[in-house]
Design a protein around this motif. Structure first.
Motif, PDB file in Angstrom:
ATOM      1  N   ARG A  23     -13.296 -15.349  28.480  1.00  0.00           N
ATOM      2  CA  ARG A  23     -13.844 -14.166  29.161  1.00  0.00           C
ATOM      3  C   ARG A  23     -15.016 -13.584  28.383  1.00  0.00           C
ATOM      4  N   ARG A  24     -16.046 -13.251  29.117  1.00  0.00           N
ATOM      5  CA  ARG A  24     -17.204 -12.583  28.521  1.00  0.00           C
ATOM      6  C   ARG A  24     -16.815 -11.159  28.167  1.00  0.00           C
ATOM      7  N   ARG A  25     -17.270 -10.702  27.030  1.00  0.00           N
ATOM      8  CA  ARG A  25     -17.008  -9.326  26.614  1.00  0.00           C
ATOM      9  C   ARG A  25     -18.197  -8.466  27.044  1.00  0.00           C
ATOM     10  N   TYR A  26     -17.894  -7.328  27.624  1.00  0.00           N
ATOM     11  CA  TYR A  26     -18.921  -6.388  28.053  1.00  0.00           C
ATOM     12  C   TYR A  26     -18.870  -5.154  27.161  1.00  0.00           C
ATOM     13  N   SER A  27     -20.030  -4.624  26.836  1.00  0.00           N
ATOM     14  CA  SER A  27     -20.082  -3.468  25.937  1.00  0.00           C
ATOM     15  C   SER A  27     -19.569  -2.206  26.610  1.00  0.00           C
ATOM     16  N   GLY A  28     -19.717  -2.111  27.916  1.00  0.00           N
ATOM     17  CA  GLY A  28     -19.321  -0.904  28.621  1.00  0.00           C
ATOM     18  C   GLY A  28     -20.394   0.174  28.575  1.00  0.00           C
ATOM     19  N   ARG A  29     -21.516  -0.151  27.963  1.00  0.00           N
ATOM     20  CA  ARG A  29     -22.611   0.825  27.896  1.00  0.00           C
ATOM     21  C   ARG A  29     -23.504   0.681  29.112  1.00  0.00           C
ATOM     22  N   PHE A  30     -23.958   1.827  29.591  1.00  0.00           N
ATOM     23  CA  PHE A  30     -24.793   1.867  30.778  1.00  0.00           C
ATOM     24  C   PHE A  30     -25.756   3.027  30.611  1.00  0.00           C
ATOM     25  N   ASN A  31     -27.028   2.724  30.529  1.00  0.00           N
ATOM     26  CA  ASN A  31     -28.035   3.779  30.372  1.00  0.00           C
ATOM     27  C   ASN A  31     -28.810   3.924  31.669  1.00  0.00           C
ATOM     28  N   SER A  32     -28.925   5.151  32.123  1.00  0.00           N
ATOM     29  CA  SER A  32     -29.629   5.391  33.371  1.00  0.00           C
ATOM     30  C   SER A  32     -30.194   6.807  33.390  1.00  0.00           C
ATOM     31  N   ARG A  33     -31.300   6.955  34.046  1.00  0.00           N
ATOM     32  CA  ARG A  33     -31.860   8.287  34.272  1.00  0.00           C
ATOM     33  C   ARG A  33     -31.478   8.694  35.697  1.00  0.00           C
ATOM     34  N   ILE A  34     -30.985   9.905  35.819  1.00  0.00           N
ATOM     35  CA  ILE A  34     -30.558  10.377  37.131  1.00  0.00           C
ATOM     36  C   ILE A  34     -31.193  11.735  37.415  1.00  0.00           C
ATOM     37  N   PRO A  35     -31.258  12.118  38.665  1.00  0.00           N
ATOM     38  CA  PRO A  35     -31.785  13.441  38.996  1.00  0.00           C
ATOM     39  C   PRO A  35     -30.909  14.538  38.380  1.00  0.00           C
ATOM     40  N   SER A  36     -31.525  15.619  37.987  1.00  0.00           N
ATOM     41  CA  SER A  36     -30.788  16.709  37.346  1.00  0.00           C
ATOM     42  C   SER A  36     -29.697  17.276  38.254  1.00  0.00           C
ATOM     43  N   GLU A  37     -29.873  17.170  39.587  1.00  0.00           N
ATOM     44  CA  GLU A  37     -28.866  17.668  40.517  1.00  0.00           C
ATOM     45  C   GLU A  37     -27.546  16.904  40.358  1.00  0.00           C
ATOM     46  N   LEU A  38     -27.640  15.599  40.116  1.00  0.00           N
ATOM     47  CA  LEU A  38     -26.421  14.822  39.923  1.00  0.00           C
ATOM     48  C   LEU A  38     -25.719  15.229  38.630  1.00  0.00           C
ATOM     49  N   HIS A  39     -26.492  15.491  37.598  1.00  0.00           N
ATOM     50  CA  HIS A  39     -25.911  15.949  36.336  1.00  0.00           C
ATOM     51  C   HIS A  39     -25.217  17.294  36.568  1.00  0.00           C
TER      52      HIS A  39
END
Length: 110
Positions: free
Chosen positions: A67-83
């Motif tokens: 099985r491939r190991r995944y870091s679980g890291r995900f970087n994304s820019r989102i609109p401030s409304e979603l934050h």
């Protein structure tokens, strides 16, 4: 509808290849490639199990984790409304994204 199949605890994506008029399955989340072809569901199950066995045997011989190991890291820019939505629900942005993706992609996993 997801075109996936579980064989031996591993998930495969199934697609139809019109050039050869067969279904193609490809296991995902592996440390290498393992695919298989068949004309029907029973054949996919049979050929998928055979392909997976060959892959797992090779991994065992080579001492490789299948099985491939995944870091679980995900970087994304989102609109401030979603934050702001996350904050309004009393959740960290990370937890809000995890819950939202879990509901959409894999219900019951978040």
């Amino acid at each position: 509808m997801r075109n996936t199949m579980e064989i031996g605890g591993y998930r495969a994506i199934i697609q139809f290849d019109p050039d050869i008029e067969m279904f193609r399955g490809e296991f995902v989340g592996l440390n290498g490639g393992a695919d298989f072809y068949a004309r029907d569901v029973a054949g996919l199950k049979r050929e998928g199990a055979a392909s997976l066995k060959v892959f797992l045997d090779m991994c065992e011989e080579d001492g490789v984790e299948p099985r491939r190991r995944y870091s679980g890291r995900f970087n994304s820019r989102i609109p401030s409304e979603l934050h702001a939505n996350a904050a309004a629900e009393g959740k960290s942005l990370n937890q809000w994204v995890t819950d939202t993706l879990g509901d959409r992609v894999a219900p019951g996993m978040a």
